[in-house]
Design a protein around this motif. Structure first.
Motif, short mmCIF file in Angstrom:
data_model
loop_
_atom_site.label_atom_id
_atom_site.label_comp_id
_atom_site.label_asym_id
_atom_site.label_seq_id
_atom_site.Cartn_x
_atom_site.Cartn_y
_atom_site.Cartn_z
N ASP A 81 -1.90 -3.17 8.93
CA ASP A 81 -3.15 -3.47 9.24
C ASP A 81 -3.82 -4.78 8.35
O ASP A 81 -4.51 -5.17 8.54
N HIS A 82 -2.60 -5.18 7.73
CA HIS A 82 -3.04 -6.40 6.79
C HIS A 82 -1.80 -7.46 7.00
O HIS A 82 -1.98 -8.62 6.66
N ASP A 120 -6.43 -3.22 -0.22
CA ASP A 120 -6.91 -1.87 -0.25
C ASP A 120 -6.58 -1.35 -1.64
O ASP A 120 -5.51 -1.69 -2.34
N HIS A 142 -1.05 -6.69 0.76
CA HIS A 142 -0.02 -6.04 0.64
C HIS A 142 0.61 -5.89 1.87
O HIS A 142 0.28 -6.14 3.00
N HIS A 158 -2.90 1.40 -5.00
CA HIS A 158 -2.78 1.55 -3.60
C HIS A 158 -1.34 2.40 -3.31
O HIS A 158 -0.71 2.71 -4.24
N HIS A 213 1.40 -3.24 4.24
CA HIS A 213 0.74 -2.42 5.62
C HIS A 213 0.60 -3.33 6.57
O HIS A 213 -0.33 -4.29 6.56
ZN LIG Z 1 -3.17 -0.37 2.71
#
Ligand SMILES: [Zn+2]
Length: 246
Positions: A63-64, A156, A59, A135, A61
């Motif tokens: 942090d990914h 997530d 996804h 999510h 975000h």
């Molecule tokens: Zn996330």
């Protein structure tokens, strides 16, 4: 199939750490799953930037996905020539990270291959099943299979029967476990605790459970203990450099 953890911090990289990033290798093919914050320096200790064959993103975000930018820069600016990097992601998941840079050649360094959650993909030697998992933005859980083994990764996700179905009988469940026992109200349907992923791993009949995406500062022993309340097979917490052979 071999998994190497590049980072396992949730939300932001812990001191000396990195966010989600997993190198999965089989038959000489290197698949990078989720290039989260700060994974590129760890990746480059193991593999040159041009040695990555494909990227798969759960996804959008940061942090990914944030370190897709330095990975593409390294491929573009390095001495060795790199082919455009195939990047498999849900629609629009990469648009922001790809818009970060003013280097116009960077967009040609990446070949975005969008898929819908639920699609089956073939990436090099890997067969990938995907499933929409809950999510705060669209998130694809993936089951990556090769050589008779499988890794199921949540991205997530809040607790869901869909993960249990996707991970049924999997050799390794690599699961976001941001919290230990319970997810605070407000995020309870979109993130997991170690306790909850232990329940889902048990119901799925997973062989092993690797907890990841722990909020920095979380005691990993507490997370393992919480997961073991329902899951009594192999449990570990993802740390940079860890490898798992499957
Ligand atoms: Zn996330």
């Amino acid at each position: 199939m071999r998994l190497t953890v590049l980072g396992g911090s949730g939300g932001f990289p812990a001191a000396g750490g990195a966010c989600s990033g997993y190198l999965i290798e089989h038959a000489g093919f290197r698949l990078l799953v989720d290039p989260g914050y700060a994974i590129v320096p760890r990746l480059l200790e193991l593999v040159p930037a041009e040695g990555i064959d494909a990227v798969l993103v759960s996804h959008g975000h940061p942090d990914h996905v944030a370190d897709l930018n330095p990975l593409l820069r390294a491929r573009l600016m390095g001495d060795d020539e790199a082919l455009p990097l195939p990047a498999y992601a849900l629609p629009d998941a990469l648009s922001r990270v790809l818009a970060l840079d003013q280097i116009t050649a960077l967009k040609d360094a990446c070949e975005v291959r969008e898929f819908e959650a639920g699609d089956a993909l073939s990436i090099g030697p890997f067969a990938v099943e995907s499933r929409q998992l809950p999510h705060s933005i669209p998130n694809a859980g993936v089951r990556i299979s090769a050589g008779g083994a499988s890794i199921t990764y949540t991205g997530d996700a809040g607790p869901t029967d869909d993960l249990v179905e996707l991970a049924t009988g999997t050799d390794l469940l690599l699961a976001e476990a941001t919290y230990v026992d319970a997810v605070p109200p407000g995020n309870a349907t979109v993130l997991n605790s170690a306790l909850e992923v232990g329940q889902q791993a048990h119901r799925a009949g997973a062989a092993r459970l690797l907890l990841t995406h722990l909020m920095p500062g979380t005691d990993p022993r507490a997370s393992r203990t919480a997961a073991s309340r329902h899951f009594d097979d192999w449990i570990a917490v993802a740390t940079p450099g860890m490898t798992v052979a499957l």
